[in-house]
Scaffold this motif. Structure first.
Motif, mmCIF file in Angstrom:
data_model
loop_
_atom_site.group_PDB
_atom_site.id
_atom_site.type_symbol
_atom_site.label_atom_id
_atom_site.label_comp_id
_atom_site.label_asym_id
_atom_site.label_seq_id
_atom_site.Cartn_x
_atom_site.Cartn_y
_atom_site.Cartn_z
ATOM 1 N N HIS A 101 -2.168 4.454 4.385
ATOM 2 C CA HIS A 101 -3.250 3.844 5.148
ATOM 3 C C HIS A 101 -4.235 4.919 5.546
ATOM 4 O O HIS A 101 -3.875 6.072 5.726
ATOM 5 C CB HIS A 101 -2.696 3.163 6.394
ATOM 6 C CG HIS A 101 -1.980 1.890 6.083
ATOM 7 N ND1 HIS A 101 -0.666 1.863 5.714
ATOM 8 C CD2 HIS A 101 -2.422 0.604 6.060
ATOM 9 C CE1 HIS A 101 -0.308 0.611 5.475
ATOM 10 N NE2 HIS A 101 -1.356 -0.172 5.671
ATOM 11 N N PRO A 128 0.834 -1.202 0.000
ATOM 12 C CA PRO A 128 0.000 0.000 0.000
ATOM 13 C C PRO A 128 0.867 1.249 0.000
ATOM 14 O O PRO A 128 1.991 1.222 0.500
ATOM 15 C CB PRO A 128 -0.761 -0.106 1.328
ATOM 16 C CG PRO A 128 0.081 -0.958 2.200
ATOM 17 C CD PRO A 128 0.806 -1.906 1.291
ATOM 18 N N HIS A 188 1.062 -4.406 5.343
ATOM 19 C CA HIS A 188 -0.314 -4.388 4.828
ATOM 20 C C HIS A 188 -1.326 -4.068 5.926
ATOM 21 O O HIS A 188 -2.277 -3.342 5.697
ATOM 22 C CB HIS A 188 -0.666 -5.745 4.207
ATOM 23 C CG HIS A 188 -0.017 -5.986 2.892
ATOM 24 N ND1 HIS A 188 -0.428 -5.339 1.741
ATOM 25 C CD2 HIS A 188 1.027 -6.766 2.528
ATOM 26 C CE1 HIS A 188 0.337 -5.751 0.719
ATOM 27 N NE2 HIS A 188 1.232 -6.615 1.177
ATOM 28 N N TYR A 231 -3.996 0.984 -2.098
ATOM 29 C CA TYR A 231 -3.014 0.384 -3.005
ATOM 30 C C TYR A 231 -2.956 1.066 -4.360
ATOM 31 O O TYR A 231 -3.954 1.639 -4.804
ATOM 32 C CB TYR A 231 -3.365 -1.096 -3.231
ATOM 33 C CG TYR A 231 -3.240 -1.916 -1.978
ATOM 34 C CD1 TYR A 231 -2.017 -2.452 -1.615
ATOM 35 C CD2 TYR A 231 -4.339 -2.103 -1.140
ATOM 36 C CE1 TYR A 231 -1.883 -3.181 -0.452
ATOM 37 C CE2 TYR A 231 -4.214 -2.829 0.034
ATOM 38 C CZ TYR A 231 -2.983 -3.366 0.374
ATOM 39 O OH TYR A 231 -2.849 -4.069 1.527
ATOM 40 N N ALA A 264 -5.663 -0.131 4.160
ATOM 41 C CA ALA A 264 -4.550 0.127 3.256
ATOM 42 C C ALA A 264 -5.083 0.602 1.909
ATOM 43 O O ALA A 264 -6.125 0.147 1.450
ATOM 44 C CB ALA A 264 -3.735 -1.139 3.084
#
Ligand code: ADP
Ligand code: MG
Length: 693
Positions: free
Chosen positions: A43, A40, A206, A153, A151
């Motif tokens: 967050h 990621p 993650h 991405y 997360a």
């Protein structure tokens, strides 16, 4: 069954068919392990649910509300407008893209949980969110959600956040059931650095328990991956070197007679730095292993003499040498130098250029094949198929950054004799920060000339707007009256050589009309090679005052009496190129000056480039800045197709890791060679096909 996720195709996960797999491939995700390495980039804190009345503009927030109103409006653009409320207030939600099924779902009374950037709608219209992430919920589900960090991405078309999160959840589930990902860092190293295990690292990256600080790169989990990735890059090149070193090479136990005679007739003595690198090179050549050395030295630092000395050791031992330059102009200049230096010693110098054809060229080719020529100087023409050497034992490549690794390997292949490999000396004036060089040139040993020959004078630089052209003309007049010669460089105005040459012709005309009493020459890329050469020779002989040129003079040209340079459109050039150009002046006794002419307004980046050029002539400082402004991949140029594009590392930020990389790579190659392939495969995938010996 315990499986290894490195070998498990991504299609084994639920929801991944051919089509999705194709899309995931765009993110370099092919195996389930690749999925785990898709980290990621940030967050979001989804642990606090705010009452609508407590929402603040400018903050990404999680909230729930009931649809009071849902309508399609046509104010400006067609959009779907929802009004949500709880007991504390209301907020407007807007979707510019929406489907019919969404229209159906958004009914009055329906509850939604949303996450998005809250903005003030202006004119007292309250707060609003455009395109939030949302979920339909029932009244009973209010406040019931998984708290924690979410997360976010990198995604690609057709693969959204939700898809990635679901796939990762599956991958982690497999890990819980006992599946593995290969530990590819040597264990001793991992323990030594205090890294968590690979699985723990991935888990922490993650699904961190607390919001990661800004500087996630400092966490041991991230450091572990950075180290792994940089090591993989280093290994892919050092493997190349190690592979080559298993071959023998001719060894030159020189009697040193030729080099000595050469130095005696040279007319100057070598600088301490030149002596040091000459010793490094002789050391290599005396081993029966192929030398693979990068000679780095700023413009004008005197690399050519060093190359000549290396060539002499090979020739004295009875072998041939090839010297490859990136342009005809530069090749011819080397030819002139080497003829002057070496022919008096009875050495036969040949030349191969693309434009050489016919009988005469055939004679040259025959002579090279039969071993009559001792040193062959040329351009890419050197590695044409028809070129065969009799006993090529040393390959010298000038201005490396213009050639790719492949080209270098192609020329080397011409030197294989009786199972032996030729020695290689690669010369570059592109100063690359040391740490980056350690990674980007891991297949080469590094020699640095860090000193200019004595008597050079610093070049002062000024930056002037085109509006001040008249001032510049005055300065040229003065300079010429003082006996100076002047370069006027026309740079790329468009990405077209034709236009560039036209611009040079126009500039020359303009100067001729302003300065009718001066002799003004012109050299550009579309002129015949003989014409170019004639022009350069006559400029060097001081038969003209000003040479208007396109960037063909960028590399190698050497006219010590030229001490004033004007560069047009300097704001469009990169730092490396500006530095190279400027290196054409400051080669004589005279204090030299360079004027960077620009057309405003300057972008911030251009402004920084011109400022650093004005502040320093130190190639290494300029390179450092260049790396900051352009990134490392650009800096290494063509050399690395697919190289230096990192998933997690950042060569500047992670310079400290680079320091110990060579050592780690040696360790791995020696003690755990079985890790090398999988590491390279994991981090570089298919981008290194050529890096085979
Ligand atoms: P570059 O490293 O940019 O290729 P060159 O090899 O072309 O530089 O050298 C630039 C100039 O400096 C040449 O004219 C060369 O003859 C001269 N030169 C090289 N070494 C010395 C030295 N030790 N003392 C004086 N002049 C030198
Ligand atoms: Mg040079």
């Amino acid at each position: 069954m315990v499986s290894c996720l490195d070998d498990l195709p991504i299609t084994e996960l639920k929801g991944v068919g051919e089509k999705v797999a194709e899309k995931l491939k765009r993110l370099n995700i092919v195996s389930v392990a690749d999925m785990l390495f898709h980290l990621p980039f940030r967050h979001e804190d989804r642990s606090t649910l705010l009452p609508i009345g407590a929402l603040q503009p400018g903050q990404a927030s999680l909230f729930e509300g009931r649809i009071e109103l849902a309508e399609v409006v046509f104010r400006g653009r067609r959009s779907m407008l929802l009004r949500l409320s709880d007991d504390t207030g209301f907020i407007n939600i807007r979707f510019f893209h929406f489907s019919n099924s969404q229209k159906q779902m958004f009914k009055r009374g329906q509850w939604l949980r949303c996450y998005g950037d809250v903005r003030s709608a202006g004119n007292g219209a309250g707060l609003g969110v455009v395109h939030p992430e949302y979920q339909l919920i029932t009244l009973a589900q209010r406040g019931q959600f998984e708290k924690g960090l979410l997360a976010v991405y990198p995604v690609t078309e057709g693969v959204n956040q939700t898809t990635i999160r679901k796939l990762l959840a599956q991958a982690f589930h497999l890990l819980q059931q006992g599946a593995r990902v290969r530990e590819l860092l040597p264990e001793a190293l991992s323990i030594d650095k205090g890294f968590p295990s690979l699985i723990d690292s991935l888990q922490q990256l993650h699904y961190p328990e607390t919001m990661p600080s800004e500087d996630v790169s400092e966490t041991p989990a991230f450091k572990r991956l950075i180290t792994e990735e940089l090591l993989a890059h280093h290994l892919s090149l050092s493997r190349l070197k190690a592979g080559l070193q298993t071959y023998p090479a001719p060894c030159f136990k020189s009697k040193e007679l030729l080099p000595q005679r050469f130095l005696q007739q040279l007319g100057f003595s070598l600088t301490a730095a030149q002596q040091r690198v000459v010793a490094e090179i002789s050391g290599d050549l005396a081993l029966n292993q192929p030398m693979q050395r990068l000679l780095q030295g700023d413009v004008g630092s005197g690399k050519t003499v060093v190359a000549a000395l290396a060539a002499l050791s090979a020739i004295e031992a009875g072998y041939q040498v090839a010297l490859m330059a990136p342009t005809e102009l530069l090749a011819e200049q080397h030819l002139a130098n080497f003829k002057t230096w070496l022919e008096p010693l009875g050495i036969k110098v040949a030349c191969l250029l693309g434009r050489y054809k016919g009988k005469e060229n055939q004679l040259t080719l025959d002579d090279i094949r039969l071993g009559g020529s001792d040193i062959v100087i040329g351009t890419q023409a050197l590695f044409q198929q028809k070129v065969e050497f009799c006993k090529l034992a040393l390959v010298i490549i000038d201005e490396q950054h213009r050639f790719g690794v492949q080209q270098r390997l192609a020329l080397r292949d011409k030197g294989v004799l009786d199972g032996m490999q030729p020695h290689q000396l690669v010369m570059t004036a592109t100063p690359i920060p040391r740490t980056l060089a350690m990674l980007g040139y891991a297949d080469l040993d590094l020699s640095i000339i860090d000193e200019l020959p004595p008597g050079r004078t610093a070049v002062t630089t000024s930056v002037l707007s085109v509006a001040k052209r008249q001032l510049i003309i005055e300065r040229i007049k003065q300079g010429v009256a003082d006996g100076r010669q002047v370069y006027w460089v026309c740079t790329l105005v468009e990405e077209s050589e034709v236009l560039q040459c036209q611009a040079a012709e126009v500039a020359a005309e303009l100067l001729r009309s302003c300065l009718p009493e001066l002799n003004i020459g012109l050299v550009h890329g579309r002129m015949k090679a003989e014409e170019k050469q004639a022009m350069m020779t006559s400029f060097k002989a001081h038969a003209m005052h000003i040479l208007v040129a396109t960037t063909v003079i960028e590399v190698g040209v050497d006219v010590p009496n030229a001490s004033l340079m004007i560069i047009e459109n300097a704001e469009r050039l990169g730092l490396a190129q500006l530095h190279q150009l400027r290196g054409r002046v400051g080669r004589g006794q005279r204090a030299s000056h360079c004027v960077l002419m620009y057309k405003g307004p300057l972008s911030e980046n251009a402004n920084e480039r011109l400022s650093i050029m004005r502040e320093t002539t130190d190639g290494f400082k300029i390179a450092q800045k260049d790396m900051q402004l352009r990134g490392p991949g650009e800096l290494l140029g063509k050399r690395q197709a697919g190289f230096m594009r990192f998933k997690v590392a950042d060569v500047e930020r992670d310079a400290a890791v680079l320091e110990s990389l060579a050592e780690m790579a040696d360790e791995t190659l020696q003690h755990q060679p079985q890790l090398v392939e999988p590491l390279i495969h994991r981090w570089l995938g298919n981008s290194v096909e050529y890096a085979q010996v």
